[in-house]
Scaffold this motif. Structure first.
Motif, PDB file in Angstrom:
ATOM      1  N   LEU A   8      47.158  24.258  52.481  1.00 11.42           N
ATOM      2  CA  LEU A   8      48.049  25.024  53.363  1.00 11.42           C
ATOM      3  C   LEU A   8      47.245  25.839  54.373  1.00 11.42           C
ATOM      4  CD1 LEU A   8      50.585  26.160  50.627  1.00 11.42           C
ATOM      5  CD2 LEU A   8      51.175  24.761  52.624  1.00 11.42           C
ATOM      6  N   ALA A   9      46.158  26.454  53.898  1.00 11.37           N
ATOM      7  CA  ALA A   9      45.340  27.285  54.802  1.00 11.37           C
ATOM      8  C   ALA A   9      44.720  26.415  55.895  1.00 11.37           C
ATOM      9  CB  ALA A   9      44.254  27.993  54.017  1.00 11.37           C
ATOM     10  N   GLN A  10      44.266  25.250  55.476  1.00  9.16           N
ATOM     11  CA  GLN A  10      43.668  24.300  56.431  1.00  9.16           C
ATOM     12  C   GLN A  10      44.699  23.960  57.522  1.00  9.16           C
ATOM     13  OE1 GLN A  10      40.650  23.443  56.386  1.00  9.16           O
ATOM     14  NE2 GLN A  10      40.519  21.677  57.769  1.00  9.16           N
ATOM     15  N   TRP A  11      45.931  23.695  57.062  1.00 10.02           N
ATOM     16  CA  TRP A  11      46.986  23.333  58.018  1.00 10.02           C
ATOM     17  C   TRP A  11      47.310  24.528  58.930  1.00 10.02           C
ATOM     18  CZ3 TRP A  11      51.680  24.443  60.097  1.00 10.02           C
ATOM     19  CH2 TRP A  11      52.310  23.411  60.824  1.00 10.02           C
ATOM     20  N   GLY A  12      47.381  25.690  58.300  1.00  6.29           N
ATOM     21  CA  GLY A  12      47.709  26.905  59.053  1.00  6.29           C
ATOM     22  C   GLY A  12      46.687  27.182  60.135  1.00  6.29           C
ATOM     23  N   LYS A  13      45.414  26.981  59.820  1.00  3.84           N
ATOM     24  CA  LYS A  13      44.342  27.239  60.807  1.00  3.84           C
ATOM     25  C   LYS A  13      44.418  26.240  61.952  1.00  3.84           C
ATOM     26  CE  LYS A  13      41.185  29.185  57.388  1.00  3.84           C
ATOM     27  NZ  LYS A  13      40.188  28.781  56.366  1.00  3.84           N
ATOM     28  N   LEU A  14      44.748  24.971  61.596  1.00  2.00           N
ATOM     29  CA  LEU A  14      44.740  23.922  62.641  1.00  2.00           C
ATOM     30  C   LEU A  14      46.019  23.933  63.479  1.00  2.00           C
ATOM     31  CD1 LEU A  14      43.246  20.867  60.678  1.00  2.00           C
ATOM     32  CD2 LEU A  14      42.167  22.156  62.538  1.00  2.00           C
ATOM     33  N   HIS A  15      47.168  24.166  62.781  1.00  2.46           N
ATOM     34  CA  HIS A  15      48.442  23.945  63.474  1.00  2.46           C
ATOM     35  C   HIS A  15      49.322  25.189  63.536  1.00  2.46           C
ATOM     36  CE1 HIS A  15      47.500  19.678  63.207  1.00  2.46           C
ATOM     37  NE2 HIS A  15      47.204  19.866  61.939  1.00  2.46           N
ATOM     38  N   GLY A  16      48.919  26.233  62.827  1.00  2.70           N
ATOM     39  CA  GLY A  16      49.811  27.375  62.644  1.00  2.70           C
ATOM     40  C   GLY A  16      50.163  28.067  63.943  1.00  2.70           C
ATOM     41  N   GLU A  17      49.352  27.911  64.962  1.00  5.39           N
ATOM     42  CA  GLU A  17      49.568  28.678  66.199  1.00  5.39           C
ATOM     43  C   GLU A  17      50.543  27.990  67.122  1.00  5.39           C
ATOM     44  OE1 GLU A  17      46.298  31.670  67.705  1.00  5.39           O
ATOM     45  OE2 GLU A  17      48.334  31.187  68.352  1.00  5.39           O
ATOM     46  N   ARG A  18      51.318  26.976  66.605  1.00  2.00           N
ATOM     47  CA  ARG A  18      52.212  26.203  67.514  1.00  2.00           C
ATOM     48  C   ARG A  18      53.287  27.127  68.085  1.00  2.00           C
ATOM     49  NH1 ARG A  18      53.312  21.652  67.777  1.00  2.00           N
ATOM     50  NH2 ARG A  18      55.464  21.783  67.154  1.00  2.00           N
TER      51      ARG A  18
END
Lengths: 106, 106
Positions: free
Chosen positions: B96-106
């Motif tokens: 989840l953290a990995q996803w948040g760092k990569l995509h969380g700023e959408r």
């Protein structure tokens, strides 16, 4: 305004959870992670979800860029599938599902 | 009564999300995933959380069996850490953290 500006503190886990949390979103994403599905296949896989709510959730997931609809409604293979962005959730969905199967019954 | 009996339909992803979802739980688990922390270290890492709310969340996470408190309060190394069950969340938290760092700023 990005999620970071909206809130005082956001950890990356929380950012990801905003994309998948909700009463039915996890189940819809999990169903589509196993392959494209037609509307009635999705509804049949999730006892308790109404046509209206499933439609709303799919519309929201399409707006979020996680799910796409393909094919005209009456076409045999018309249905819903994860977008490339939706596919990036797979590692999280798999890890969560693994945990849920092992520990969810606590 | 297990989660399965409480609800009509539960997918494994949803079961796991019940363990980590909530306003502050993801952030607390994520902070403890990087190592044991004292109360004030946790509070300092999460601007916006009050002493009372952090205390409530930690009590709940201890009741859920995810977090343990070790050492008497005034002891230098007294603090909170993930339990062995809490550690089983690490793959989910990391994904989840990995996803948040990569995509969380959408």
């Amino acid at each position: 305004m990005s999620l970071l500006e909206q809130n005082t503190f956001i950890c990356p886990v929380e950012l990801a959870l905003k994309a998948i949390a909700g009463k039915w979103k996890p189940a819809i994403l999990w169903e589509l992670a196993s392959g494209a599905k037609r509307f009635n296949e999705l509804q049949g896989a999730m006892p308790g979800i109404s046509h209206k709510v499933l439609n709303q959730q799919l519309t929201q997931l399409q707006r979020d860029g996680m799910v796409m609809h393909h094919g005209a409604e009456l076409e045999l293979h018309a249905g819903y599938a994860l977008t490339p962005l939706g596919e990036t959730l797979r590692p999280s969905l798999d890890a969560l599902a693994q945990w849920g199967k092992l520990h969810g019954e606590r």
